[in-house]
Enzyme design. Sequence first.
Site, short mmCIF file in Angstrom:
data_model
loop_
_atom_site.label_atom_id
_atom_site.label_comp_id
_atom_site.label_asym_id
_atom_site.label_seq_id
_atom_site.Cartn_x
_atom_site.Cartn_y
_atom_site.Cartn_z
N ASP A 9 0.77 -1.29 -0.21
CA ASP A 9 0.12 0.04 0.09
C ASP A 9 0.99 1.07 0.00
O ASP A 9 1.38 1.59 1.00
CB ASP A 9 -0.65 0.11 1.13
CG ASP A 9 -1.82 1.22 1.28
OD1 ASP A 9 -2.26 1.85 0.47
OD2 ASP A 9 -2.05 1.49 2.40
N GLU A 29 -0.91 -1.18 -4.95
CA GLU A 29 -2.36 -0.33 -5.20
C GLU A 29 -2.00 0.73 -6.10
O GLU A 29 -0.95 1.55 -5.99
CB GLU A 29 -2.90 0.02 -3.90
CG GLU A 29 -4.01 0.92 -4.11
CD GLU A 29 -4.67 1.43 -2.59
OE1 GLU A 29 -4.93 0.67 -1.86
OE2 GLU A 29 -5.00 2.76 -2.72
N ASP A 89 -2.35 0.85 7.35
CA ASP A 89 -1.71 0.68 6.05
C ASP A 89 -1.08 -0.78 5.62
O ASP A 89 -1.14 -1.19 4.84
CB ASP A 89 -0.41 1.61 6.05
CG ASP A 89 -0.76 2.98 6.53
OD1 ASP A 89 -0.62 3.98 5.78
OD2 ASP A 89 -1.02 3.20 7.82
#
Lengths: 175, 175
Positions: free
Chosen positions: B7, B68, B141
Site C-alpha cells: 500500500d 495499489e 496501512d
Amino acid sequence: MRVLGVDPGLTRCGVGVVEGVPGRPCTLVAYYVVYTDPGDELPLRLLHLDRSLTDLVAEHRPDAVAVERVFSQHNVRTVMGTAQASGIAVLAGARAGLPVQTYTPSEVKAAVTGSGQADKAQMTAMVTRLLRLPEPPRPADAADALALAICHVWRGGTRSKLAAAAERARRGGTR
Amino acid sequence: MRVLGVDPGLTRCGVGVVEGVPGRPCTLVAYYVVYTDPGDELPLRLLHLDRSLTDLVAEHRPDAVAVERVFSQHNVRTVMGTAQASGIAVLAGARAGLPVQTYTPSEVKAAVTGSGQADKAQMTAMVTRLLRLPEPPRPADAADALALAICHVWRGGTRSKLAAAAERARRGGTR
C-alpha cells in the site's frame, strides 16, 4: 561541476549532461531521450527507465543530479506516470550516492531565461545559445533536461549548501 | 503462492505478505510499515523506501508483488509522494524479476469484502477474519497491504495469465 538533468516522463524522459561553473556558460556533454513503450506493462517500463538512468549516471559520473519537480496541476491523464518517472530519476541519483535537487519549471525558466514565464520556444532558444549548439536539441524533452542541468550549475551548489545548513540547524543537537 | 502486497505511501508504506491459493483462506506470513521522515529530503526518503522494499522482497521471496494503483483524485497535497512511492514499489518487484500487478482500491475491496464500496473498518475486519488474526493488524496501512496480497492470491494468477495471453495476441507474430 558536471550535472545530469532529468525532465521526467514515462513515455519520453529527457536527460541532459552539462559541465560548468556558476555565472559562466556551460559546456554540453551529451543529451538523450529515454523512451518506453506505452503498450508495455508498467513494471517493464519503470524497469527500463531505471536501468537507462542508472547506466547514464554511471557513464557520465556527474557531481549532481537535477530533476524537474512534478505538480498535480499537470495533465491528469499523464501526471501519475510522470510522478512515478520522477521518483525513479531521483532514486537513480540517490542510489549512486549523488546529491539530487528538484526544481520547479518556473525556477528553471527564471535561471535560464531570466523569466519564470518563458515559453517552450524561448527556453529551447536560450539553451541552444547558452551551450553554443549549431542547432536546437531535438526532441524538446532533451532541451528541458539540459535547462535543468544548467539551472543546477548556476544555482544548485549554493542552494544545496543553504539547504544543508538549514537542515543542520533544524535538527539541532539531536543527530 | 506467496504474494507481497504494497500500500504505497511516502510517509507510511504498508507491506503485507500472505500465502494461499485461489478460493481458500490465506495464511499471514508477515506485515510491516516502512516509515520515512517527512523532514528528510526526498532523495533520502525514496532511497530508504527502495532499500526497505528490496530487502523485504529478498527476505520473503514472494512469487508476485501486488501494488495499489494510485489515482490523481486522491488528496492533492500527498498524491505526488504516493505516486513516487508506488513507482518505487513496482520497480522493487520488477528488479527482483517478479510479476507485478496493480489493483485499484475498488478491485481490492470487491475481492476481499464482496463490495467495491466497503469502508476502511469493514476492510480491516475482513482481513483480520480471513487471516484468522487474534486482533486487527495495526496500523491500517498494513491491513490494506494484506488485503492487496489476498486480492492477488484470489484474482491475480488468473488475471496475469489473461493479461499475458492478451499481450501475446496483441503483439501477434512480431516478437
